[in-house]
Design a protein around this motif. Sequence first.
Motif, PDB file in Angstrom:
ATOM      1  N   ASN A 148      58.084  23.489  59.080  1.00  0.00           N
ATOM      2  CA  ASN A 148      56.643  23.286  58.863  1.00  0.00           C
ATOM      3  C   ASN A 148      55.841  23.396  60.160  1.00  0.00           C
ATOM      4  O   ASN A 148      54.649  23.703  60.116  1.00  0.00           O
ATOM      5  N   ASP A 149      56.499  23.161  61.283  1.00  0.00           N
ATOM      6  CA  ASP A 149      55.801  23.235  62.576  1.00  0.00           C
ATOM      7  C   ASP A 149      55.161  24.607  62.805  1.00  0.00           C
ATOM      8  O   ASP A 149      54.171  24.728  63.518  1.00  0.00           O
ATOM      9  N   ALA A 150      55.783  25.617  62.222  1.00  0.00           N
ATOM     10  CA  ALA A 150      55.299  26.979  62.485  1.00  0.00           C
ATOM     11  C   ALA A 150      53.938  27.235  61.830  1.00  0.00           C
ATOM     12  O   ALA A 150      53.222  28.143  62.238  1.00  0.00           O
ATOM     13  N   ARG A 151      53.590  26.406  60.833  1.00  0.00           N
ATOM     14  CA  ARG A 151      52.345  26.680  60.085  1.00  0.00           C
ATOM     15  C   ARG A 151      51.120  26.581  60.996  1.00  0.00           C
ATOM     16  O   ARG A 151      50.186  27.368  60.871  1.00  0.00           O
TER      17      ARG A 151
ATOM     18  N   ASP B  95      50.340  18.918  73.886  1.00  0.00           N
ATOM     19  CA  ASP B  95      49.226  19.273  72.987  1.00  0.00           C
ATOM     20  C   ASP B  95      49.380  18.573  71.636  1.00  0.00           C
ATOM     21  O   ASP B  95      50.294  18.879  70.868  1.00  0.00           O
ATOM     22  N   HIS B  96      48.466  17.645  71.331  1.00  0.00           N
ATOM     23  CA  HIS B  96      48.607  16.874  70.085  1.00  0.00           C
ATOM     24  C   HIS B  96      48.354  17.711  68.844  1.00  0.00           C
ATOM     25  O   HIS B  96      48.693  17.293  67.751  1.00  0.00           O
ATOM     26  N   THR B  97      47.749  18.874  68.986  1.00  0.00           N
ATOM     27  CA  THR B  97      47.498  19.703  67.800  1.00  0.00           C
ATOM     28  C   THR B  97      48.728  20.538  67.444  1.00  0.00           C
ATOM     29  O   THR B  97      48.729  21.247  66.439  1.00  0.00           O
ATOM     30  N   SER B  98      49.756  20.481  68.302  1.00  0.00           N
ATOM     31  CA  SER B  98      50.937  21.321  68.073  1.00  0.00           C
ATOM     32  C   SER B  98      52.228  20.530  68.126  1.00  0.00           C
ATOM     33  O   SER B  98      53.269  21.061  68.526  1.00  0.00           O
ATOM     34  N   GLY B  99      52.171  19.271  67.743  1.00  0.00           N
ATOM     35  CA  GLY B  99      53.386  18.452  67.727  1.00  0.00           C
ATOM     36  C   GLY B  99      54.388  19.024  66.731  1.00  0.00           C
ATOM     37  O   GLY B  99      54.018  19.634  65.742  1.00  0.00           O
ATOM     38  N   VAL B 100      55.679  18.825  67.011  1.00  0.00           N
ATOM     39  CA  VAL B 100      56.704  19.379  66.121  1.00  0.00           C
ATOM     40  C   VAL B 100      57.444  18.257  65.398  1.00  0.00           C
ATOM     41  O   VAL B 100      57.379  17.092  65.791  1.00  0.00           O
TER      42      VAL B 100
ATOM     43  N   LEU C  69      51.932  38.052  52.870  1.00  0.00           N
ATOM     44  CA  LEU C  69      52.631  37.155  53.784  1.00  0.00           C
ATOM     45  C   LEU C  69      52.795  35.829  53.065  1.00  0.00           C
ATOM     46  O   LEU C  69      51.803  35.264  52.584  1.00  0.00           O
ATOM     47  N   THR C  70      54.023  35.372  52.962  1.00  0.00           N
ATOM     48  CA  THR C  70      54.228  34.085  52.301  1.00  0.00           C
ATOM     49  C   THR C  70      54.419  33.002  53.354  1.00  0.00           C
ATOM     50  O   THR C  70      54.741  33.284  54.517  1.00  0.00           O
ATOM     51  N   ASP C  71      54.241  31.793  52.890  1.00  0.00           N
ATOM     52  CA  ASP C  71      54.454  30.631  53.766  1.00  0.00           C
ATOM     53  C   ASP C  71      55.877  30.681  54.339  1.00  0.00           C
ATOM     54  O   ASP C  71      56.098  30.448  55.529  1.00  0.00           O
ATOM     55  N   ALA C  72      56.846  31.040  53.479  1.00  0.00           N
ATOM     56  CA  ALA C  72      58.253  31.070  53.923  1.00  0.00           C
ATOM     57  C   ALA C  72      58.469  32.180  54.955  1.00  0.00           C
ATOM     58  O   ALA C  72      59.164  31.969  55.956  1.00  0.00           O
ATOM     59  N   ASP C  73      57.861  33.352  54.728  1.00  0.00           N
ATOM     60  CA  ASP C  73      58.006  34.447  55.713  1.00  0.00           C
ATOM     61  C   ASP C  73      57.508  33.990  57.074  1.00  0.00           C
ATOM     62  O   ASP C  73      58.120  34.270  58.102  1.00  0.00           O
ATOM     63  N   TRP C  74      56.370  33.318  57.040  1.00  0.00           N
ATOM     64  CA  TRP C  74      55.785  32.890  58.310  1.00  0.00           C
ATOM     65  C   TRP C  74      56.645  31.815  58.967  1.00  0.00           C
ATOM     66  O   TRP C  74      56.997  31.902  60.144  1.00  0.00           O
ATOM     67  N   CYS C  75      56.992  30.786  58.189  1.00  0.00           N
ATOM     68  CA  CYS C  75      57.694  29.648  58.794  1.00  0.00           C
ATOM     69  C   CYS C  75      59.122  30.006  59.202  1.00  0.00           C
ATOM     70  O   CYS C  75      59.641  29.468  60.171  1.00  0.00           O
ATOM     71  N   ARG C  76      59.753  30.949  58.481  1.00  0.00           N
ATOM     72  CA  ARG C  76      61.145  31.297  58.831  1.00  0.00           C
ATOM     73  C   ARG C  76      61.228  32.368  59.907  1.00  0.00           C
ATOM     74  O   ARG C  76      62.158  32.360  60.699  1.00  0.00           O
ATOM     75  N   VAL C  77      60.287  33.297  59.887  1.00  0.00           N
ATOM     76  CA  VAL C  77      60.445  34.439  60.804  1.00  0.00           C
ATOM     77  C   VAL C  77      59.271  34.603  61.781  1.00  0.00           C
ATOM     78  O   VAL C  77      59.434  34.404  62.992  1.00  0.00           O
ATOM     79  N   LEU C  78      58.098  34.938  61.269  1.00  0.00           N
ATOM     80  CA  LEU C  78      57.023  35.347  62.178  1.00  0.00           C
ATOM     81  C   LEU C  78      56.567  34.210  63.107  1.00  0.00           C
ATOM     82  O   LEU C  78      56.493  34.381  64.328  1.00  0.00           O
ATOM     83  N   GLY C  79      56.278  33.065  62.513  1.00  0.00           N
ATOM     84  CA  GLY C  79      55.830  31.931  63.329  1.00  0.00           C
ATOM     85  C   GLY C  79      56.931  31.460  64.265  1.00  0.00           C
ATOM     86  O   GLY C  79      56.687  31.093  65.417  1.00  0.00           O
ATOM     87  N   ARG C  80      58.152  31.493  63.752  1.00  0.00           N
ATOM     88  CA  ARG C  80      59.310  31.061  64.542  1.00  0.00           C
ATOM     89  C   ARG C  80      59.528  31.993  65.740  1.00  0.00           C
ATOM     90  O   ARG C  80      59.905  31.557  66.829  1.00  0.00           O
ATOM     91  N   ARG C  81      59.282  33.263  65.503  1.00  0.00           N
ATOM     92  CA  ARG C  81      59.439  34.237  66.596  1.00  0.00           C
ATOM     93  C   ARG C  81      58.461  33.901  67.734  1.00  0.00           C
ATOM     94  O   ARG C  81      58.824  33.894  68.910  1.00  0.00           O
ATOM     95  N   ILE C  82      57.228  33.613  67.354  1.00  0.00           N
ATOM     96  CA  ILE C  82      56.210  33.283  68.372  1.00  0.00           C
ATOM     97  C   ILE C  82      56.628  32.021  69.133  1.00  0.00           C
ATOM     98  O   ILE C  82      56.554  31.959  70.365  1.00  0.00           O
ATOM     99  N   MET C  83      57.099  31.023  68.391  1.00  0.00           N
ATOM    100  CA  MET C  83      57.521  29.772  69.045  1.00  0.00           C
ATOM    101  C   MET C  83      58.712  30.004  69.977  1.00  0.00           C
ATOM    102  O   MET C  83      58.840  29.349  71.015  1.00  0.00           O
ATOM    103  N   HIS C  84      59.572  30.956  69.618  1.00  0.00           N
ATOM    104  CA  HIS C  84      60.724  31.242  70.483  1.00  0.00           C
ATOM    105  C   HIS C  84      60.304  31.949  71.775  1.00  0.00           C
ATOM    106  O   HIS C  84      60.906  31.713  72.822  1.00  0.00           O
ATOM    107  N   ILE C  85      59.315  32.803  71.699  1.00  0.00           N
ATOM    108  CA  ILE C  85      58.828  33.414  72.948  1.00  0.00           C
ATOM    109  C   ILE C  85      58.217  32.325  73.823  1.00  0.00           C
ATOM    110  O   ILE C  85      58.454  32.256  75.033  1.00  0.00           O
TER     111      ILE C  85
END
Length: 614
Positions: free
Chosen positions: A478-481, A468-473, A511-527
């Motif tokens: 920053n990928d989590a954004r 998926d080109h819209t989700s390249g890492v 919700l801060t950018d850092a909260d999302w990129c370090r924890v919440l977004g990362r959690r989703i990517m790990h699942i």
Amino acid sequence: MVRGYAGKFLEVDLSSGGIKDVTFSDDILRNFVGGRGLATKILWDRLGSRWEEIDPLGPENIFLVLTGPLTGIYPGSRVCVSGKSPQSNGIIGSTLSGEFGNELKCAGYDGIIATGKAEKPVYLFITDDNAEIRSAEHVWGKEAPETIRTLTKEGLELLKRAGRGAEKIKEPAMIYCGPAGESRVRTAAVMQKISHAAGYGGYGAVMGSKNLKAIVVKGRKPLPSVTSPETVKILLREVERQLLERDRLRRWGTGYGGYEVGARQSSEPVRNWQEEWHDEKRFGGPKFDFRYWVKRYWSDFNCPVACMKVAVVKTGPYKGAITDDPDYEMQAYLGPNLGIFDPDKCIYLSALIDYLGFSGINGGNTLAFAAELYQRGILTKEDLGFELNWGDVEAFERLARMIVKREGIGDILAEGTYRAALKISEMKGVDVTKYAVHVKGVEVGAHGTRSGLDFNPIAYACSPQCGDHTSGVYDAYNDARIVFFDSAVVCSMCGSPLIWDFYKAVTGWDLTDADWCRVLGRRIMHIQRAVLLLGGPDIFWRPEIHDDNPPRFYEPLPSGPYKGKTTDRKTFEDMRKQYYEAIGWDERGIPKSSVLRELGLEDVDKALDKVRKQ
Ligand code: SF4
């Protein structure tokens, strides 16, 4: 009730016909937001314990259609579809534009959870706090225009009968699958309007496998209330001002890349990626504007960018073909990648692919793969029934229709490029997987890595959404954004640093950018990573083999200003190693126990034990 949400989800058991409302706790919504994030939570909770056994095209899979708290409020609303992907066997959050998300929220629902399989073709009709399952036998097998015309008319009649003043309202919104989805073609898209597609993931095939032709919705209620209306108004004005500065996107759409990416960046697929360069000046915004666009600014709800354009072929044998833009990816995959350098033919094929309900990217990739096999004499006229030469639009149309009907070789190609490559290798006794341009079963977007001017070497290889080109890492932070845009469910091309303030003004949650990129977004990517590694039932991915680029990306570019350049294997391996370390995976690419536990994913950690032991 949390602001920004309608407050409930519609759950439909297509096997029994049961319909009920379900809700999720504030805690779940706060952690997973909606769209892609909430999809991972729902799918993991319900299917995670037997993930490998679930057939994505079987009744046990779940088809999800989810909005997010910013859908309809922040500019550029979308809707996210998901489920266990018949391409990757993991989870892909695939978004598509249009008004469906807004209408659904105005009907009182944040999303739809469809389980089971209907006995006969059906569609869902949703109005304010109400849903019914209706027969779709009369539109089964129909292409996009007839499906839309018939179900729109029917929807308006139903609204009128219900005394809802149909004559005064706009038509309902709908998502649907085309004939490709009905035939469970793994490259089938979920469609909205005539040409908008959620192409990655193969969710059109999931709809088809459930005998679910369409979901039609009309909401008459206001959008959900927000926490701070005044702040939302101020932020909206500022975000709109910022978006209006995106002149190039508004003026030319993404189709501008048709010339830019090919000629300047040397990174566009040409003849199944055998080359990545062309100097065809007939492709790209200015030429399309002059010759084809009948509507220059077309926008999704509330979006000032208006990047879409309506293109019509006005003369010649393809007269009347209509599509939007065509955007960069469609131009590339249904143009140069098939050896087609005549925009008339590219628009014709784009329209056809939309009407049949293919993903232009994924389906175009498979057509080009077949053409290369024909070029090499591996597939023959006897296999196909006709010649399949580069640039022959009639032959590609014929093959696309064979795939949709699963006729002859079309039945094999309907499995998508990688699965077809495995079968053809067996059939012909020659390894053709080296010509399959995919990452973990998902055909890659129309951006290469060889010239070094476009995508980075690990963008697809390490992405939880694969090709998926819209989700390249790139850097594990920053990928989590992008995951936030897919979860709040708004268009990622409408990004602004104010999005976090916006989110707070809507939901009331900090919700801060850092909260999302370090924890919440990362959690989703790990699942997403975990289910990709669990995989099954037909194919299992191993990171040491499959966290890689397609073999073709290591061949030197044969033409253009960057002739001889290629993706450097050593650079790729160093970057992959760094990425694993940065995101918290071990040297084999498996998420570490300590990281999963830190993210509160103890059950995911436990499930990955079997992968660690392999
Ligand atoms: S930027 Fe383009 S695709 Fe995105 S919401 Fe706006 S009009 Fe739609």
